[in-house]
Motif scaffolding. Structure first.
Motif, PDB file in Angstrom:
ATOM      1  N   VAL A   5      34.912  38.382  54.329  1.00 23.52           N
ATOM      2  CA  VAL A   5      36.226  38.909  53.953  1.00 23.52           C
ATOM      3  C   VAL A   5      36.415  38.802  52.442  1.00 23.52           C
ATOM      4  O   VAL A   5      36.936  39.709  51.807  1.00 23.52           O
ATOM      5  CB  VAL A   5      37.345  38.166  54.722  1.00 23.52           C
ATOM      6  CG1 VAL A   5      38.720  38.545  54.191  1.00 23.52           C
ATOM      7  CG2 VAL A   5      37.254  38.445  56.211  1.00 23.52           C
ATOM      8  N   LYS A   6      35.978  37.705  51.879  1.00 18.50           N
ATOM      9  CA  LYS A   6      36.103  37.500  50.439  1.00 18.50           C
ATOM     10  C   LYS A   6      35.279  38.543  49.669  1.00 18.50           C
ATOM     11  O   LYS A   6      35.721  39.072  48.653  1.00 18.50           O
ATOM     12  CB  LYS A   6      35.652  36.084  50.078  1.00 18.50           C
ATOM     13  CG  LYS A   6      35.959  35.695  48.661  1.00 18.50           C
ATOM     14  CD  LYS A   6      35.640  34.238  48.411  1.00 18.50           C
ATOM     15  CE  LYS A   6      36.020  33.880  46.991  1.00 18.50           C
ATOM     16  NZ  LYS A   6      35.745  32.481  46.710  1.00 18.50           N
ATOM     17  N   PHE A  11      35.067  43.407  46.453  1.00 16.59           N
ATOM     18  CA  PHE A  11      34.582  44.784  46.301  1.00 16.59           C
ATOM     19  C   PHE A  11      35.753  45.738  46.084  1.00 16.59           C
ATOM     20  O   PHE A  11      35.733  46.579  45.191  1.00 16.59           O
ATOM     21  CB  PHE A  11      33.759  45.198  47.530  1.00 16.59           C
ATOM     22  CG  PHE A  11      33.296  46.619  47.487  1.00 16.59           C
ATOM     23  CD1 PHE A  11      32.154  46.978  46.784  1.00 16.59           C
ATOM     24  CD2 PHE A  11      34.012  47.636  48.125  1.00 16.59           C
ATOM     25  CE1 PHE A  11      31.724  48.285  46.726  1.00 16.59           C
ATOM     26  CE2 PHE A  11      33.596  48.945  48.074  1.00 16.59           C
ATOM     27  CZ  PHE A  11      32.437  49.271  47.375  1.00 16.59           C
ATOM     28  N   LEU A  12      36.791  45.600  46.941  1.00 14.39           N
ATOM     29  CA  LEU A  12      37.953  46.481  46.824  1.00 14.39           C
ATOM     30  C   LEU A  12      38.708  46.255  45.524  1.00 14.39           C
ATOM     31  O   LEU A  12      39.213  47.201  44.923  1.00 14.39           O
ATOM     32  CB  LEU A  12      38.871  46.310  48.031  1.00 14.39           C
ATOM     33  CG  LEU A  12      38.323  46.869  49.348  1.00 14.39           C
ATOM     34  CD1 LEU A  12      39.279  46.561  50.489  1.00 14.39           C
ATOM     35  CD2 LEU A  12      38.063  48.359  49.255  1.00 14.39           C
ATOM     36  N   LEU A  14      37.393  45.362  42.756  1.00 14.99           N
ATOM     37  CA  LEU A  14      36.559  45.884  41.680  1.00 14.99           C
ATOM     38  C   LEU A  14      36.458  47.412  41.721  1.00 14.99           C
ATOM     39  O   LEU A  14      36.645  48.085  40.709  1.00 14.99           O
ATOM     40  CB  LEU A  14      35.157  45.264  41.766  1.00 14.99           C
ATOM     41  CG  LEU A  14      34.200  45.532  40.612  1.00 14.99           C
ATOM     42  CD1 LEU A  14      34.795  45.028  39.304  1.00 14.99           C
ATOM     43  CD2 LEU A  14      32.871  44.845  40.875  1.00 14.99           C
ATOM     44  N   PHE A  15      36.190  47.970  42.909  1.00 16.36           N
ATOM     45  CA  PHE A  15      35.921  49.409  43.019  1.00 16.36           C
ATOM     46  C   PHE A  15      37.045  50.220  43.673  1.00 16.36           C
ATOM     47  O   PHE A  15      36.991  51.443  43.673  1.00 16.36           O
ATOM     48  CB  PHE A  15      34.619  49.644  43.797  1.00 16.36           C
ATOM     49  CG  PHE A  15      33.410  49.125  43.093  1.00 16.36           C
ATOM     50  CD1 PHE A  15      32.933  49.751  41.961  1.00 16.36           C
ATOM     51  CD2 PHE A  15      32.756  47.989  43.559  1.00 16.36           C
ATOM     52  CE1 PHE A  15      31.815  49.266  41.305  1.00 16.36           C
ATOM     53  CE2 PHE A  15      31.637  47.496  42.911  1.00 16.36           C
ATOM     54  CZ  PHE A  15      31.158  48.133  41.778  1.00 16.36           C
ATOM     55  N   GLY A  16      38.022  49.557  44.241  1.00 22.46           N
ATOM     56  CA  GLY A  16      39.117  50.255  44.928  1.00 22.46           C
ATOM     57  C   GLY A  16      39.811  51.308  44.086  1.00 22.46           C
ATOM     58  O   GLY A  16      39.946  52.463  44.504  1.00 22.46           O
ATOM     59  N   PRO A  17      40.264  50.940  42.886  1.00 23.03           N
ATOM     60  CA  PRO A  17      40.935  51.948  42.055  1.00 23.03           C
ATOM     61  C   PRO A  17      40.037  53.154  41.734  1.00 23.03           C
ATOM     62  O   PRO A  17      40.499  54.296  41.749  1.00 23.03           O
ATOM     63  CB  PRO A  17      41.296  51.174  40.783  1.00 23.03           C
ATOM     64  CG  PRO A  17      41.384  49.754  41.220  1.00 23.03           C
ATOM     65  CD  PRO A  17      40.338  49.604  42.293  1.00 23.03           C
ATOM     66  N   ALA A  18      38.765  52.904  41.475  1.00 17.94           N
ATOM     67  CA  ALA A  18      37.845  54.010  41.181  1.00 17.94           C
ATOM     68  C   ALA A  18      37.667  54.914  42.396  1.00 17.94           C
ATOM     69  O   ALA A  18      37.610  56.138  42.264  1.00 17.94           O
ATOM     70  CB  ALA A  18      36.498  53.465  40.716  1.00 17.94           C
ATOM     71  N   ILE A  19      37.594  54.318  43.570  1.00 16.73           N
ATOM     72  CA  ILE A  19      37.450  55.105  44.807  1.00 16.73           C
ATOM     73  C   ILE A  19      38.690  55.960  45.031  1.00 16.73           C
ATOM     74  O   ILE A  19      38.592  57.143  45.359  1.00 16.73           O
ATOM     75  CB  ILE A  19      37.178  54.172  46.014  1.00 16.73           C
ATOM     76  CG1 ILE A  19      35.786  53.531  45.878  1.00 16.73           C
ATOM     77  CG2 ILE A  19      37.291  54.932  47.333  1.00 16.73           C
ATOM     78  CD1 ILE A  19      35.513  52.411  46.869  1.00 16.73           C
ATOM     79  N   VAL A  20      39.871  55.384  44.821  1.00 17.62           N
ATOM     80  CA  VAL A  20      41.120  56.140  44.985  1.00 17.62           C
ATOM     81  C   VAL A  20      41.176  57.306  43.999  1.00 17.62           C
ATOM     82  O   VAL A  20      41.511  58.434  44.366  1.00 17.62           O
ATOM     83  CB  VAL A  20      42.346  55.207  44.835  1.00 17.62           C
ATOM     84  CG1 VAL A  20      43.643  56.007  44.738  1.00 17.62           C
ATOM     85  CG2 VAL A  20      42.414  54.223  46.002  1.00 17.62           C
TER      86      VAL A  20
END
Length: 172
Positions: A5-6, A11-12, A14-20
């Protein structure tokens, strides 16, 4: 389990905004914007050959003078032309001039100074129906446009974009 979970949270974060942002860009170009390449000189001097343009897929109205991108199904290609006639107009081309409802089109408004050597289907008065447009290239002697039977009047359902801006070449 806590470790997995950690990792997902990290990951989210770090990369969540880029994915969005990436997904928003995909949606923007799928439903709102259209990038087109102009392979011919039919719209010169307004849009040069080999230009790349950006068009809006969402448009409330199409007016005389607008430059549109439309689908020519019979030939499986897109065309980019200027709207000169709108629904209900009577179009006629004679003596190298375009007449709309009996009045000569002031082509110099768009910087068009080239003659029309082939009136095509507009040699006789042509009345546009509901949701139909008559489109011409700005470089009229070399343009494949509504004058030709294979293109004819453009129905609203065939319009896929309204040209907004030229994005390439950057120098123009």
């Amino acid at each position: 389990m806590k470790n997995g979970v950690k990792r997902i949270k990290n990951f989210l974060n770090l990369f969540g905004p880029a994915i969005v942002v990436f997904l928003l860009i995909i949606l923007l170009f799928k439903f709102v914007l259209l990038v087109s390449f102009v392979p011919t000189s039919s719209m010169e001097n307004t849009i040069a050959r080999d230009s790349i343009i950006l068009s809006t897929r969402i448009h409330k109205s199409i007016n005389r003078g607008d430059i549109i991108v439309f689908w020519l199904e019979e030939e499986n290609k897109i065309l980019i032309k200027r709207v000169v006639g709108i629904a209900g107009d009577k179009i006629e081309i004679c003596d190298d001039k375009v007449y709309i409802n009996g009045k000569k089109l002031k082509s110099d408004i768009y910087g068009i100074t080239k003659y029309i050597d082939e009136p095509g289907i507009a040699e006789e008065p042509l009345e546009l129906g509901k949701d139909e447009y008559f489109c011409l290239g700005d470089n009229r002697p070399v343009s494949y446009d509504s004058r030709y039977e294979e293109v004819g009047s453009v129905h609203r359902s065939e319009i896929i974009g309204k040209v907004w801006i030229r994005i390439w070449p950057l120098t123009k």
